[in-house]
Design a protein around this motif. Structure first.
Motif, PDB file in Angstrom:
ATOM      1  N   TYR A 193       0.773  -1.244   0.000  1.00  0.00           N
ATOM      2  CA  TYR A 193       0.000   0.000   0.000  1.00  0.00           C
ATOM      3  C   TYR A 193       0.804   1.294   0.000  1.00  0.00           C
ATOM      4  CZ  TYR A 193      -3.726  -3.256   0.810  1.00  0.00           C
ATOM      5  OH  TYR A 193      -4.586  -4.308   0.666  1.00  0.00           O
ATOM      6  N   ARG A 194       2.091   1.235   0.378  1.00  0.00           N
ATOM      7  CA  ARG A 194       2.813   2.501   0.480  1.00  0.00           C
ATOM      8  C   ARG A 194       4.307   2.240   0.634  1.00  0.00           C
ATOM      9  NH1 ARG A 194       3.839   5.368   5.485  1.00  0.00           N
ATOM     10  NH2 ARG A 194       4.296   7.521   5.042  1.00  0.00           N
ATOM     11  N   PHE A 195       5.095   3.085  -0.012  1.00  0.00           N
ATOM     12  CA  PHE A 195       6.518   3.168   0.315  1.00  0.00           C
ATOM     13  C   PHE A 195       6.994   4.586   0.061  1.00  0.00           C
ATOM     14  CE2 PHE A 195       6.909   2.045  -4.199  1.00  0.00           C
ATOM     15  CZ  PHE A 195       7.996   2.780  -4.634  1.00  0.00           C
ATOM     16  N   VAL A 196       8.116   4.920   0.683  1.00  0.00           N
ATOM     17  CA  VAL A 196       8.683   6.261   0.576  1.00  0.00           C
ATOM     18  C   VAL A 196      10.162   6.110   0.248  1.00  0.00           C
ATOM     19  CG1 VAL A 196       9.215   8.410   1.815  1.00  0.00           C
ATOM     20  CG2 VAL A 196       7.046   7.223   2.250  1.00  0.00           C
ATOM     21  N   ASP A 197      10.626   6.920  -0.705  1.00  0.00           N
ATOM     22  CA  ASP A 197      12.063   7.022  -0.931  1.00  0.00           C
ATOM     23  C   ASP A 197      12.475   8.469  -0.717  1.00  0.00           C
ATOM     24  OD1 ASP A 197      12.470   8.058  -4.084  1.00  0.00           O
ATOM     25  OD2 ASP A 197      10.654   6.871  -3.780  1.00  0.00           O
ATOM     26  N   GLU A 198      13.676   8.621  -0.127  1.00  0.00           N
ATOM     27  CA  GLU A 198      14.183   9.951   0.202  1.00  0.00           C
ATOM     28  C   GLU A 198      15.620  10.083  -0.278  1.00  0.00           C
ATOM     29  OE1 GLU A 198      12.886  11.579   4.096  1.00  0.00           O
ATOM     30  OE2 GLU A 198      12.180   9.532   4.466  1.00  0.00           O
ATOM     31  N   GLN A 199      15.921  11.243  -0.853  1.00  0.00           N
ATOM     32  CA  GLN A 199      17.261  11.508  -1.358  1.00  0.00           C
ATOM     33  C   GLN A 199      18.261  11.497  -0.207  1.00  0.00           C
ATOM     34  OE1 GLN A 199      18.321  14.941  -4.128  1.00  0.00           O
ATOM     35  NE2 GLN A 199      19.220  15.600  -2.196  1.00  0.00           N
ATOM     36  N   THR A 200      19.376  10.786  -0.410  1.00  0.00           N
ATOM     37  CA  THR A 200      20.487  10.830   0.537  1.00  0.00           C
ATOM     38  C   THR A 200      21.665  11.623  -0.039  1.00  0.00           C
ATOM     39  OG1 THR A 200      21.367   8.713  -0.245  1.00  0.00           O
ATOM     40  CG2 THR A 200      19.854   8.646   1.648  1.00  0.00           C
ATOM     41  N   GLN A 201      21.758  11.649  -1.373  1.00  0.00           N
ATOM     42  CA  GLN A 201      22.764  12.453  -2.074  1.00  0.00           C
ATOM     43  C   GLN A 201      22.153  12.909  -3.385  1.00  0.00           C
ATOM     44  OE1 GLN A 201      26.030   9.768  -2.678  1.00  0.00           O
ATOM     45  NE2 GLN A 201      26.970  10.265  -0.733  1.00  0.00           N
ATOM     46  N   GLY A 202      22.411  14.143  -3.745  1.00  0.00           N
ATOM     47  CA  GLY A 202      21.889  14.591  -5.023  1.00  0.00           C
ATOM     48  C   GLY A 202      21.694  16.078  -5.110  1.00  0.00           C
ATOM     49  N   PRO A 203      20.943  16.509  -6.122  1.00  0.00           N
ATOM     50  CA  PRO A 203      20.853  17.928  -6.445  1.00  0.00           C
ATOM     51  C   PRO A 203      19.930  18.741  -5.535  1.00  0.00           C
ATOM     52  CG  PRO A 203      19.517  16.664  -7.974  1.00  0.00           C
ATOM     53  CD  PRO A 203      20.245  15.675  -7.105  1.00  0.00           C
ATOM     54  N   PHE A 204      19.070  18.095  -4.774  1.00  0.00           N
ATOM     55  CA  PHE A 204      18.104  18.832  -3.954  1.00  0.00           C
ATOM     56  C   PHE A 204      18.553  18.906  -2.501  1.00  0.00           C
ATOM     57  CE2 PHE A 204      15.730  16.841  -7.428  1.00  0.00           C
ATOM     58  CZ  PHE A 204      15.177  17.967  -8.007  1.00  0.00           C
ATOM     59  N   ARG A 205      18.096  19.951  -1.811  1.00  0.00           N
ATOM     60  CA  ARG A 205      18.309  19.966  -0.352  1.00  0.00           C
ATOM     61  C   ARG A 205      17.469  18.871   0.271  1.00  0.00           C
ATOM     62  NH1 ARG A 205      16.782  25.267   1.882  1.00  0.00           N
ATOM     63  NH2 ARG A 205      16.845  24.093   3.809  1.00  0.00           N
ATOM     64  N   VAL A 206      16.238  18.685  -0.262  1.00  0.00           N
ATOM     65  CA  VAL A 206      15.327  17.642   0.207  1.00  0.00           C
ATOM     66  C   VAL A 206      14.572  17.104  -0.992  1.00  0.00           C
ATOM     67  CG1 VAL A 206      13.252  17.163   1.584  1.00  0.00           C
ATOM     68  CG2 VAL A 206      14.990  18.730   2.473  1.00  0.00           C
ATOM     69  N   LEU A 207      14.421  15.794  -1.055  1.00  0.00           N
ATOM     70  CA  LEU A 207      13.507  15.155  -1.989  1.00  0.00           C
ATOM     71  C   LEU A 207      12.902  13.973  -1.242  1.00  0.00           C
ATOM     72  CD1 LEU A 207      13.640  14.372  -5.693  1.00  0.00           C
ATOM     73  CD2 LEU A 207      13.098  12.543  -4.104  1.00  0.00           C
ATOM     74  N   ARG A 208      11.592  14.003  -1.098  1.00  0.00           N
ATOM     75  CA  ARG A 208      10.855  12.918  -0.452  1.00  0.00           C
ATOM     76  C   ARG A 208       9.726  12.521  -1.380  1.00  0.00           C
ATOM     77  NH1 ARG A 208       6.528  11.562   2.919  1.00  0.00           N
ATOM     78  NH2 ARG A 208       7.101  10.121   4.583  1.00  0.00           N
ATOM     79  N   HIS A 209       9.705  11.234  -1.766  1.00  0.00           N
ATOM     80  CA  HIS A 209       8.729  10.747  -2.736  1.00  0.00           C
ATOM     81  C   HIS A 209       7.916   9.632  -2.090  1.00  0.00           C
ATOM     82  CE1 HIS A 209       8.074   9.058  -7.087  1.00  0.00           C
ATOM     83  NE2 HIS A 209       6.946   9.309  -6.462  1.00  0.00           N
ATOM     84  N   GLU A 210       6.641   9.920  -1.870  1.00  0.00           N
ATOM     85  CA  GLU A 210       5.732   8.941  -1.282  1.00  0.00           C
ATOM     86  C   GLU A 210       4.886   8.324  -2.387  1.00  0.00           C
ATOM     87  OE1 GLU A 210       2.265   8.543   2.139  1.00  0.00           O
ATOM     88  OE2 GLU A 210       3.186  10.488   1.763  1.00  0.00           O
ATOM     89  N   HIS A 211       4.831   6.992  -2.382  1.00  0.00           N
ATOM     90  CA  HIS A 211       4.059   6.224  -3.363  1.00  0.00           C
ATOM     91  C   HIS A 211       2.931   5.537  -2.599  1.00  0.00           C
ATOM     92  CE1 HIS A 211       7.701   6.203  -6.089  1.00  0.00           C
ATOM     93  NE2 HIS A 211       8.274   6.353  -4.903  1.00  0.00           N
ATOM     94  N   GLN A 212       1.683   5.782  -2.990  1.00  0.00           N
ATOM     95  CA  GLN A 212       0.535   5.152  -2.335  1.00  0.00           C
ATOM     96  C   GLN A 212      -0.258   4.355  -3.359  1.00  0.00           C
ATOM     97  OE1 GLN A 212      -1.522   8.528  -0.686  1.00  0.00           O
ATOM     98  NE2 GLN A 212      -0.454   8.339   1.260  1.00  0.00           N
TER      99      GLN A 212
END
Length: 154
Positions: A78-97
């Motif tokens: 039903y759900r997972f989340v991936d979050e940037q640990t290294q990359g171009p953004f200060r923050v990137l959080r992607h929630e999949h539902q």
């Protein structure tokens, strides 16, 4: 300042089928072939699970990009989340539902929050240029997932 990007799709397949396709690194790569996207997992497996990292390399806006994300939430199917640990953004959080539509399909919702570097200038660029671009990429990925899930041949 953050930017919210959201995409909703209805797919004629079960949440577990759609969930598994979304966590498949090879499917991800195939869905974004135009940007020469590659995905390398920390485990060497193509199917991601809780705690796994994946490094994406691609060409966007004529530039080479590299970003690593980690699966920080995993609630199959039903759900997972991936979050940037290294990359171009200060923050990137992607929630999949993935919401079961009473046995007649799945509503897949992608909800991504980004915070760009460079303060106010970065926030303006994120809202005007990057957010619409990422929304198009999410829709492109969703169309690919829909095609594979409904064809029954992932």
């Amino acid at each position: 300042m953050s930017a919210l990007i959201e995409s909703v799709s209805v797919i004629d397949a079960s949440p577990s089928v759609v969930f598994d396709l979304e966590l498949d690194a090879d499917v991800h790569t195939a869905s974004l072939h135009a940007s020469q996207e590659t995905a390398t997992t920390s485990t060497g497996r193509r199917q991601l699970a809780l705690g796994d990292e994946v490094t994406f390399r691609a060409r966007h806006f004529g530039l080479r990009w590299r970003m690593t994300t980690r699966i920080t939430v995993y609630e199959r199917p039903y759900r997972f989340v991936d979050e940037q640990t290294q990359g171009p953004f200060r923050v990137l959080r992607h929630e999949h539902q993935f919401q079961d539509l009473n046995g007649v399909g799945t509503q897949m919702t992608d909800r991504m929050v980004i915070v760009a570097p460079l303060g106010l200038l970065g926030a303006v660029v994120a809202r005007v240029l990057i957010a619409p671009y990422l929304r198009r990429l999410l829709k492109q990925r969703a169309a690919h997932i829909k095609y594979l899930a409904e064809a029954g041949d992932p």
